[in-house]
Scaffold this motif. Structure first.
Motif, mmCIF file in Angstrom:
data_model
loop_
_atom_site.group_PDB
_atom_site.id
_atom_site.type_symbol
_atom_site.label_atom_id
_atom_site.label_comp_id
_atom_site.label_asym_id
_atom_site.label_seq_id
_atom_site.Cartn_x
_atom_site.Cartn_y
_atom_site.Cartn_z
ATOM 1 N N SER A 98 37.470 36.486 29.422
ATOM 2 C CA SER A 98 37.809 36.921 30.781
ATOM 3 C C SER A 98 39.312 36.903 31.040
ATOM 4 O O SER A 98 39.789 37.493 31.981
ATOM 5 C CB SER A 98 37.152 35.990 31.793
ATOM 6 N N THR A 99 40.064 36.236 30.195
ATOM 7 C CA THR A 99 41.503 36.122 30.461
ATOM 8 C C THR A 99 42.281 37.323 29.958
ATOM 9 O O THR A 99 43.476 37.447 30.229
ATOM 10 C CB THR A 99 42.076 34.860 29.785
ATOM 11 N N ASP A 100 41.625 38.202 29.206
ATOM 12 C CA ASP A 100 42.310 39.352 28.631
ATOM 13 C C ASP A 100 42.968 40.202 29.728
ATOM 14 O O ASP A 100 42.292 40.680 30.631
ATOM 15 C CB ASP A 100 41.297 40.212 27.853
ATOM 16 N N PRO A 101 44.278 40.395 29.634
ATOM 17 C CA PRO A 101 44.975 41.192 30.657
ATOM 18 C C PRO A 101 44.455 42.627 30.723
ATOM 19 O O PRO A 101 44.587 43.285 31.753
ATOM 20 C CB PRO A 101 46.432 41.190 30.196
ATOM 21 N N ASN A 102 43.860 43.105 29.641
ATOM 22 C CA ASN A 102 43.310 44.455 29.671
ATOM 23 C C ASN A 102 41.869 44.462 30.192
ATOM 24 O O ASN A 102 41.206 45.492 30.194
ATOM 25 C CB ASN A 102 43.347 45.069 28.279
ATOM 26 N N GLY A 103 41.392 43.301 30.576
ATOM 27 C CA GLY A 103 40.045 43.220 31.129
ATOM 28 C C GLY A 103 40.089 42.590 32.502
ATOM 29 O O GLY A 103 40.830 43.004 33.385
ATOM 30 N N GLU A 104 39.349 41.487 32.637
ATOM 31 C CA GLU A 104 39.262 40.843 33.946
ATOM 32 C C GLU A 104 40.567 40.125 34.330
ATOM 33 O O GLU A 104 40.829 39.892 35.502
ATOM 34 C CB GLU A 104 38.120 39.826 33.879
ATOM 35 N N ASN A 105 41.332 39.766 33.328
ATOM 36 C CA ASN A 105 42.644 39.132 33.547
ATOM 37 C C ASN A 105 42.571 37.880 34.428
ATOM 38 O O ASN A 105 43.371 37.696 35.334
ATOM 39 C CB ASN A 105 43.625 40.158 34.140
ATOM 40 N N ARG A 106 41.620 37.028 34.141
ATOM 41 C CA ARG A 106 41.529 35.778 34.890
ATOM 42 C C ARG A 106 42.746 34.898 34.633
ATOM 43 O O ARG A 106 43.288 34.911 33.539
ATOM 44 C CB ARG A 106 40.290 35.017 34.429
#
Ligand code: FES
Lengths: 312, 639
Positions: A98-106
């Motif tokens: 979830s922490t992926d900046p290209n995804g949910e960027n949590r």
């Protein structure tokens, strides 16, 4: 005269890496001979299996591998507990996708909360992998290290371009680090040198020489692992004596042979996927894997049985 | 005469020749003094106090009369005239003075004086000039002009061999000898057993007989003018090979040559660089350029092909075959050197596609081919070429190192010319550098030896890690995030020749590490394939055009060479150019070159994947197998 099979002797020994907090420690490593070569030397510890848990429900898992987790996919805490209680996971590998900046960027603090919750719920050691984003992983794992202080979590993947913050966090909060290198003996060793130069003790390190699935580069990883192990044992090369972590579960379930569902001539998709993962696991064991990161409970079960058989 | 210089409070000593510069002496003694203008005398930072002994100083406005009375001098403007005791005051130190284990003075190798040690060939140049005075013909002595010249050559100079002549000479000869009243100078080319008249000039010009030796490097072309009568070098010059605009390395040049008119363009580009250099040499020496009667060239196989206008197409394709390895004497104008109509040229023979005449020339010049000692000869150029052997056997290999050590692919890289930073020290705590430039003028860029020094010092002072990454978290204004990534400022704009900061970037470092890794990998494989351990090697010779000095510790610090006793390493300088110079002076040597070229075995590195493996393990400072570099690791710890 009867034939005498030649027996290799080794000078080196694989380091022992302790994982987990006070109450739930397990140790990997310690080999003094090539894997399962009991005729050459002792192998006192079994390789361990870490089961994968995602911090958000994965959207691209095939139904064959998602099925056993159907009811828990959206709750990492329950999911992890299920892996531990029902599927016999020796460890949990929590992926902070979830922490992926290209995804949910949590943000790191939120992700760290999940880690904390999971850690509190389970009694087996934890491995926390970031999303693989170089910059973000540095920040996220720093936060994770902070909230899990003293629990000897494996933090990863630490790579050439972000090993500094991750290693520093591991030193500061007393964790282990998994160093990821791109299928190359020299680069694996270089990363170990860089991390120990920063002051991380060598027995807090495991090596992740990149994951690969059967049919998709497995043989490259296999030979790299074998060469690392030979350097460690035969040449007593200190910077290759770290236990090896094999992160292949996600690679296996990316392979079309494992994930394709509507191909009746290939047989039952569930069985096929499970066997694909198991075959990969078996190869990794024989190449010297100490920690296997796996996905499907049935594949885990088969692998455990396989380990028992090899050990006896 | 040698003098002993003692520096306090470090209590370090060094022995130097009379007339040595005081700042260079400090460098050699591993005493670190602030010096940011390269020794130009303009930054005023290298202030030291001469407590005992005599130095000669150039005047400076950077010191007050009072200070001068107290014994202050600028080290860079002082020449050593006696034994000295010198105090380095706190303000001139690079960092805080820390008492630590005394490091021995460094082993700075100089290429100077090397040529005097060279084994001697018969010094009979392939080009000879003879002055003759002939009787004018008459009805009873009516032999033709050519026979008359030959008769006189035999009579006056004892020349008995069959003498041949160029048609072009015959065309003007009759007129010239008559206008000169039968007093002429004849130029002969003596090749093997044949002798040929290549020029007839009026009057006595026998003293004006010059040859140009040329090293055709992929990146840099070096040239030297040799007075064949006096047998000395009279001028030297170098410039970048104009072909660089068509590709950095030999592979891209070969590709370019197969394009339409590519070959012609490449030949004319190299010819233009050489022409310019030849004119510059003539100018420097104050001679007519028509007095340069021969050129002796040495270059790698591809450069030689391109110079001669031969297509290197088949060198690139398996099984990698050159058109020829041995080349005839030719007229320079046939290679596009139009101004030099009557000048003859010869190229050193090559060994294989990737081991060329530059190596043959270097191996001969440095004496490897006549030595009993097992020698490792390493030519560090765009193409790193390495030879192992002695008079009995020789094996050579070649690896593509890229132009980094010649300043190519490096932001502020430059040739080893005036203003190039050639020596660097960096203080561990403050990251402040001490730099010295060629000619001690304001820094204009960094040459190969300066880059080696800079990288080694940045590594030892932990500005870069073992992977060559700059640590931007260091608390120094010199380490910063630049336009193209992290960089280290070696000289601030107000101290440089062009008013720009001179920096070393992470990309530069990457290129340097790649270059050193290729060479180290080549050395390892060459040794392994011949089952020779580095400790069995009796001498290491390093050749290359990267500067006047080479510090062997720094070379080992970056892992360009394996750890090896310093005393047994020698720096040859530009071996190829020295070889070409000697060739112009000795036809015997040119003959021996053919023998050496045919004797040398060639090892193809790309035959298996061993090279790649060794290369990657060398892409690290000093090396992935740090245990091979115990001295370097110790030094790193000590700092
Ligand atoms: S004044 Fe001496 S180095 Fe600058």
């Amino acid at each position: 005269m009867a034939f005498q099979a030649p027996i290799d002797t080794y000078q080196g020994k694989i380091r022992e890496v302790i994982m987990g907090g006070e109450s739930n420690q397990i140790t990997v490593g310690g080999e003094i001979a090539m894997p399962f070569h009991f005729f050459e030397g002792e192998m006192s510890r079994k390789p361990v299996i870490a089961m994968e848990v995602y911090d958000v429900a994965p959207d691209n898992w095939s139904s064959a591998v998602a099925k056993p987790f159907r009811d828990v996919l959206s709750d990492p805490v329950v999911w992890a507990k299920k892996c531990q209680d029902e599927f016999g996971a020796d460890m949990i590998c929590l992926r902070l996708v979830s922490t992926d900046p290209n995804g949910e960027n949590r943000d790191p603090a939120e992700a760290a909360e999940t880690v904390k919750a999971v850690l509190e719920a389970i009694s087996v050691p934890l491995c926390v992998y970031g999303s693989g984003n170089i910059e973000k992983d540095g920040e996220v794992l720093k936060k994770v290290a902070e909230v899990t202080e003293g629990q000897r979590v494996i933090l990863g993947p630490s790579q050439e371009d972000n090993y500094k913050p991750i290693t520093a966090a591991a030193i500061g909060y007393k964790h282990n680090v998994s160093g990821l290198s791109p299928i190359d003996v020299n680069m694996a060793k270089q990363l170990n040198i860089l991390m120990t130069q920063l002051g991380l003790e060598a027995d807090r390190l495991v090596m992740d020489p990149s994951g690969a699935a059967l049919g998709y580069g497995l043989e490259y990883v296999y030979s790299i692992m074998e060469r690392l192990r030979l350097a460690a044992l035969q040449q007593n090369d200190e910077m290759t004596q770290m236990p090896i972590l094999c992160d292949f579960g996600r690679e296996v379930w990316k392979a079309k042979e494992a994930k394709t569902e509507d191909e009746p001539s290939w047989g039952d998709p569930e069985k096929r996927g499970i066997l694909w993962e198991f075959m990969t696991a078996a190869s990794m064991l024989i190449a010297g894997g100490d920690v296997l990161v796996m996905r499907h409970p049935e594949a885990v079960k088969l692998t455990k049985k396989f380990i028992e058989e090899l050990m006896s | 005469m040698k003098h002993k210089v003692t520096f306090c409070p470090d209590d370090k000593q060094v022995e130097v020749e009379e007339g040595e510069n005081l700042l260079r002496a400090a460098m050699a003694a591993e005493v670190h003094i602030s010096a940011s203008c390269g020794g130009d005398g303009t930054c005023g930072k290298c202030r030291v106090i001469v407590e005992k002994g005599v130095v000669e100083q150039r005047p400076t406005s950077k010191l007050t009369t009072e200070e001068i009375e107290q014994g202050y001098v600028l080290a860079c403007l002082s020449t050593i005239k006696s034994d000295l005791e010198v105090r380095v005051p706190p303000e001139s130190r690079l960092g805080k003075f820390i008492e630590r284990e005394k490091a021995p003075a460094s082993h700075i190798l100089s290429a100077k004086g090397w040529e005097e040690h060279l084994s001697s060939w018969q010094r009979r140049p392939p080009i000879q000039k003879y002055y003759i005075e002939m009787p004018a013909p008459n009805l009873s002595d009516n032999v033709d002009d050519l026979k008359r010249i030959k008769r006189e050559l035999g009579k006056e100079h004892g020349l008995e061999a069959e003498v041949d002549v160029d048609l072009s000479v015959l065309k003007y000869m009759a007129r010239v000898i008559r206008e000169a009243d039968w007093r002429v100078t004849v130029t002969l080319l003596e090749n093997n057993s044949s002798v040929k008249i290549i020029k007839v000039e009026s009057g006595d010009t026998a003293k004006e007989n010059y040859a140009a030796a040329i090293d055709i490097g992929t990146t840099t072309i070096g040239a030297r003018l040799i007075d064949l009568k006096e047998r000395t070098a009279v001028a030297q010059a170098s410039n970048y090979n104009a072909q660089a605009s068509c590709g950095e390395d030999v592979i891209s040049r070969m590709i370019f040559s197969t394009k339409r008119d590519g070959l012609i363009k490449l030949q004319s580009l190299v010819a233009s660089t050489i022409s310019e250099l030849l004119m510059k040499l003539a100018d420097k020496a104050g001679i007519k350029f028509s007095d340069t009667s021969c050129l002796v060239l040495a270059g790698n196989t591809i450069m030689t092909h391109l110079f001669l206008g031969l297509s290197p197409k088949y060198i690139r394709e398996a099984p990698y075959i050159p058109t020829a390895s041995d080349f005839p004497w030719i007229k320079a104008k046939d290679c596009g050197l139009d101004v030099f109509g009557e000048t003859y040229a010869c190229c050193f023979p090559c060994v294989a596609s990737y081991v060329g005449g530059d190596i043959v020339a270097g191996v001969l010049a440095s004496g490897v081919s006549r030595s009993k000692k097992l020698t490792l000869y390493i030519d560090i150029g765009t193409n790193g070429e390495i030879v192992l052997g002695n008079t009995d056997w020789m094996v050579a290999c070649s690896c593509s190192a890229g132009p980094a050590f010649e300043g190519g692919g490096v932001k502020h890289g430059m040739r080893a010319a005036k203003g190039a930073i050639e020596q660097v020290r960096i203080d561990c705590g403050t990251c402040e550098p001490m730099i010295l430039t060629i000619g001690q003028t304001k820094p204009a860029g960094i040459c190969g030896s300066g880059l080696i020094d800079a990288l080694a010092e940045m590594f030892l002072s932990r500005i870069v890690d073992q992977r060559g990454k700059i640590n931007v978290e260091l608390n120094s204004p010199r380490v910063r995030e630049g336009k193209h990534g992290p960089e280290y400022v070696l000289a601030w704009a107000d101290e440089t020749a062009n008013g720009e900061d001179i920096v070393v970037t992470e990309v530069d470092i990457d290129n340097l590490i790649r270059a050193k890794a290729a060479i180290f990998a080549g050395i390892s494989i060459l040794l392994e394939s011949t089952s020779v351990d580095i400790s069995d090697v009796e001498e290491i010779l390093i050749a290359g055009a990267f500067g006047n000095y080479l510090e062997i510790e720094r070379v080992q610090t970056i892992g360009l060479l394996p750890e090896y006793p310093f005393e047994k390493v020698k720096f040859v300088g530009n071996g190829s150019l020295i070889g070409a110079s000697l060739g112009s002076l000795s036809k015997e040597m040119l003959l021996e070159a053919k023998e050496v070229a045919s004797k040398m075995a060639y090892l193809e590195l790309s035959a298996d994947n061993k090279f790649m493996d060794k290369y990657i393990s060398a892409l690290f400072l000093p090396h992935t197998n740090v245990e091979l570099f115990p001295m370097v690791m110790k030094e790193l710890k000590n700092r």
